[in-house]
Design a protein around this motif. Structure first.
Motif, PDB file in Angstrom:
ATOM      1  N   VAL A 259       1.036  -1.224   0.097  1.00 42.62           N
ATOM      2  CA  VAL A 259       0.050   0.026   0.037  1.00 42.62           C
ATOM      3  C   VAL A 259       0.815   1.251  -0.083  1.00 42.62           C
ATOM      4  O   VAL A 259       1.928   1.391   0.905  1.00 42.62           O
ATOM      5  CB  VAL A 259      -0.964  -0.022   1.257  1.00 42.62           C
ATOM      6  CG1 VAL A 259      -1.856   1.074   1.210  1.00 42.62           C
ATOM      7  CG2 VAL A 259      -1.846  -1.266   1.196  1.00 42.62           C
ATOM      8  N   MET A 260       0.565   2.119  -0.963  1.00 40.86           N
ATOM      9  CA  MET A 260       1.603   3.506  -1.122  1.00 40.86           C
ATOM     10  C   MET A 260       0.661   4.307  -0.887  1.00 40.86           C
ATOM     11  O   MET A 260      -0.683   4.598  -1.321  1.00 40.86           O
ATOM     12  CB  MET A 260       2.266   3.439  -2.473  1.00 40.86           C
ATOM     13  CG  MET A 260       3.100   2.183  -2.635  1.00 40.86           C
ATOM     14  SD  MET A 260       4.084   2.493  -4.008  1.00 40.86           S
ATOM     15  CE  MET A 260       5.119   4.167  -3.614  1.00 40.86           C
ATOM     16  N   ARG A 261       1.330   5.520  -0.252  1.00 40.48           N
ATOM     17  CA  ARG A 261       0.713   6.704  -0.202  1.00 40.48           C
ATOM     18  C   ARG A 261       1.795   7.918  -0.092  1.00 40.48           C
ATOM     19  O   ARG A 261       2.850   7.879   0.636  1.00 40.48           O
ATOM     20  CB  ARG A 261       0.055   6.862   1.040  1.00 40.48           C
ATOM     21  CG  ARG A 261      -0.767   8.051   1.417  1.00 40.48           C
ATOM     22  CD  ARG A 261      -1.671   8.426   2.579  1.00 40.48           C
ATOM     23  NE  ARG A 261      -2.488   9.238   2.497  1.00 40.48           N
ATOM     24  CZ  ARG A 261      -3.103  10.045   3.668  1.00 40.48           C
ATOM     25  NH1 ARG A 261      -2.309   9.877   4.902  1.00 40.48           N
ATOM     26  NH2 ARG A 261      -3.832  11.133   3.765  1.00 40.48           N
ATOM     27  N   MET A 268       2.774  -3.461   3.921  1.00 36.92           N
ATOM     28  CA  MET A 268       2.777  -4.409   3.177  1.00 36.92           C
ATOM     29  C   MET A 268       2.876  -5.725   3.833  1.00 36.92           C
ATOM     30  O   MET A 268       3.019  -6.026   4.845  1.00 36.92           O
ATOM     31  CB  MET A 268       4.417  -4.400   2.489  1.00 36.92           C
ATOM     32  CG  MET A 268       4.697  -5.290   1.568  1.00 36.92           C
ATOM     33  SD  MET A 268       6.314  -5.031   0.853  1.00 36.92           S
ATOM     34  CE  MET A 268       6.376  -6.547  -0.597  1.00 36.92           C
ATOM     35  N   GLY A 269       2.166  -6.743   3.138  1.00 38.05           N
ATOM     36  CA  GLY A 269       1.966  -8.099   3.810  1.00 38.05           C
ATOM     37  C   GLY A 269       1.209  -9.078   2.788  1.00 38.05           C
ATOM     38  O   GLY A 269       0.915  -8.607   1.567  1.00 38.05           O
ATOM     39  N   LEU A 270       0.906 -10.105   3.394  1.00 33.75           N
ATOM     40  CA  LEU A 270      -0.195 -11.069   2.502  1.00 33.75           C
ATOM     41  C   LEU A 270      -1.310 -10.225   2.104  1.00 33.75           C
ATOM     42  O   LEU A 270      -2.242  -9.437   2.790  1.00 33.75           O
ATOM     43  CB  LEU A 270      -0.521 -12.290   3.517  1.00 33.75           C
ATOM     44  CG  LEU A 270       0.843 -13.171   3.684  1.00 33.75           C
ATOM     45  CD1 LEU A 270       0.193 -14.523   4.708  1.00 33.75           C
ATOM     46  CD2 LEU A 270       1.399 -13.785   2.294  1.00 33.75           C
ATOM     47  N   PRO A 278      -6.294  -4.561   7.975  1.00 34.18           N
ATOM     48  CA  PRO A 278      -5.263  -3.707   7.803  1.00 34.18           C
ATOM     49  C   PRO A 278      -4.995  -3.030   9.139  1.00 34.18           C
ATOM     50  O   PRO A 278      -5.584  -2.598  10.053  1.00 34.18           O
ATOM     51  CB  PRO A 278      -6.137  -2.583   6.874  1.00 34.18           C
ATOM     52  CG  PRO A 278      -7.365  -2.835   7.236  1.00 34.18           C
ATOM     53  CD  PRO A 278      -7.700  -4.469   7.458  1.00 34.18           C
ATOM     54  N   GLN A 279      -3.366  -2.623   9.308  1.00 29.87           N
ATOM     55  CA  GLN A 279      -3.065  -2.123  10.381  1.00 29.87           C
ATOM     56  C   GLN A 279      -2.875  -0.503  10.275  1.00 29.87           C
ATOM     57  O   GLN A 279      -2.957   0.298  11.137  1.00 29.87           O
ATOM     58  CB  GLN A 279      -1.671  -2.916  10.907  1.00 29.87           C
ATOM     59  CG  GLN A 279      -1.760  -4.238  10.952  1.00 29.87           C
ATOM     60  CD  GLN A 279      -2.615  -4.965  12.055  1.00 29.87           C
ATOM     61  OE1 GLN A 279      -2.406  -4.349  13.233  1.00 29.87           O
ATOM     62  NE2 GLN A 279      -3.731  -5.326  11.854  1.00 29.87           N
ATOM     63  N   ASN A 280      -2.588  -0.314   9.048  1.00 27.09           N
ATOM     64  CA  ASN A 280      -2.319   1.301   8.833  1.00 27.09           C
ATOM     65  C   ASN A 280      -3.525   2.077   8.869  1.00 27.09           C
ATOM     66  O   ASN A 280      -4.389   1.648   8.327  1.00 27.09           O
ATOM     67  CB  ASN A 280      -1.410   1.484   7.780  1.00 27.09           C
ATOM     68  CG  ASN A 280      -0.979   2.908   7.209  1.00 27.09           C
ATOM     69  OD1 ASN A 280      -1.688   3.650   6.437  1.00 27.09           O
ATOM     70  ND2 ASN A 280       0.172   3.485   8.019  1.00 27.09           N
TER      71      ASN A 280
END
Length: 291
Positions: A259-261, A268-270, A278-280
């Motif tokens: 995931v980019m921002r 990033m992960g599976l 999602p953690q972020n």
């Protein structure tokens, strides 16, 4: 008796990949990114398109890159395909055997090879499908001619062999052979994308880059294109990097997701983990907005 499972070596290693559009200054990366909610440097006006992007791609793996417009996701694959030059970073490629005509790539940073060597690597090992088919196809020449153009770069010289190869690829991508001599400008958007895919596969690439390949297509056409990509991945044993703003596409194709921002990787992960837990905070917003 215990068994030992050997983890394969990555086919592509990317370290600190960075692209700054503009003159750049010492403050560009310090004062841009998600924490500053901008990729525009207020000191020199440069755009930090991506910064310190680091990941590995394994044989047969599909990595997805998601993010809002301007996040840097398309810039990453344009850098890896040598469409644009990186500001700095390292990219290494591992190939199982030396490919005829290629220089020795062992421990060589591809980003700083000569333009000629980059073209050799791209023509022998890579394929790309752009969001806009006009970037990947010559709209005024035949579909077979588009594929033949790519085959010439892959050292095909016999016209009949090129034509046979073009027929084979068009069949695999579900383009009627009766339309082989028609230009892509006569085709629908979905058919143009399939011709692009056929052209990208003509050199039997190890790595395929997909940049928003379903954007602008009808839902039923999207499904057909995605099913085609999945079947061709298995047949050609492809490693793929797929860029999309559509999490449904990523869920269907990718084993891992970045995931980019504002030009940075924020998570990033599976893929299942990213989409289900999602953690972020930004990833959470991205996922919830598409539920």
């Amino acid at each position: 008796m215990s068994r030992t499972f050997q983890i394969p070596n990555p086919i592509l290693i990317v370290k600190d990949l960075t692209k700054i559009f503009g003159s750049g200054c010492p403050f560009c990366e310090k004062y841009t990114g998600p924490e500053h909610e901008t990729n525009l440097c207020r000191h020199c006006g440069s755009i930090v398109a991506c910064s310190n992007v680091t990941f590995e791609l394994y044989p047969g793996e599909v990595i997805g890159i998601v993010g809002e417009s301007g996040s840097g996701k398309s810039t990453v694959i344009k850098l890896l395909h040598f469409d644009i030059e990186a500001t700095y970073g390292e990219v290494f490629i591992n190939i199982p055997d030396q490919v005829n005509g290629l220089p020795d790539l062992q421990e060589k940073n591809l980003l700083f090879l000569s333009p000629f060597k980059k073209r050799q690597i791209r023509n022998a090992l890579m394929g790309i499908v752009y969001q806009n088919p006009a970037l990947g196809l010559r709209m005024g020449i035949s579909s077979g001619g588009n594929i033949a153009e790519r085959l010439i770069l892959a050292n095909y010289r016999n016209i009949m062999l090129m034509r046979d190869r073009a027929k084979e690829l068009l069949l695999k991508t579900e383009i009627p052979i009766t339309r082989m001599d028609e230009p892509p400008k006569n085709f629908s958007g979905g058919m143009q994308q399939r011709v692009q895919i056929a052209k990208a596969l003509s050199n039997n690439p190890l790595i395929l880059f997909l940049d928003e390949v379903t954007t602008g297509l009808d839902v039923s056409v999207q499904a057909k294109v995605l099913d085609l990509i999945r079947s061709l991945k298995q047949e050609f044993k492809l490693s793929i990097i797929v860029v999309s703003h559509d999490l449904g596409v990523i869920r269907l194709l990718a084993q891992r997701t970045m995931v980019m921002r504002y030009g940075r990787i924020v998570e990033m992960g599976l893929t299942d983990q990213i989409l289900e837990d999602p953690q972020n905070a930004y990833t959470q917003l991205l996922v919830s907005s598409q539920l």
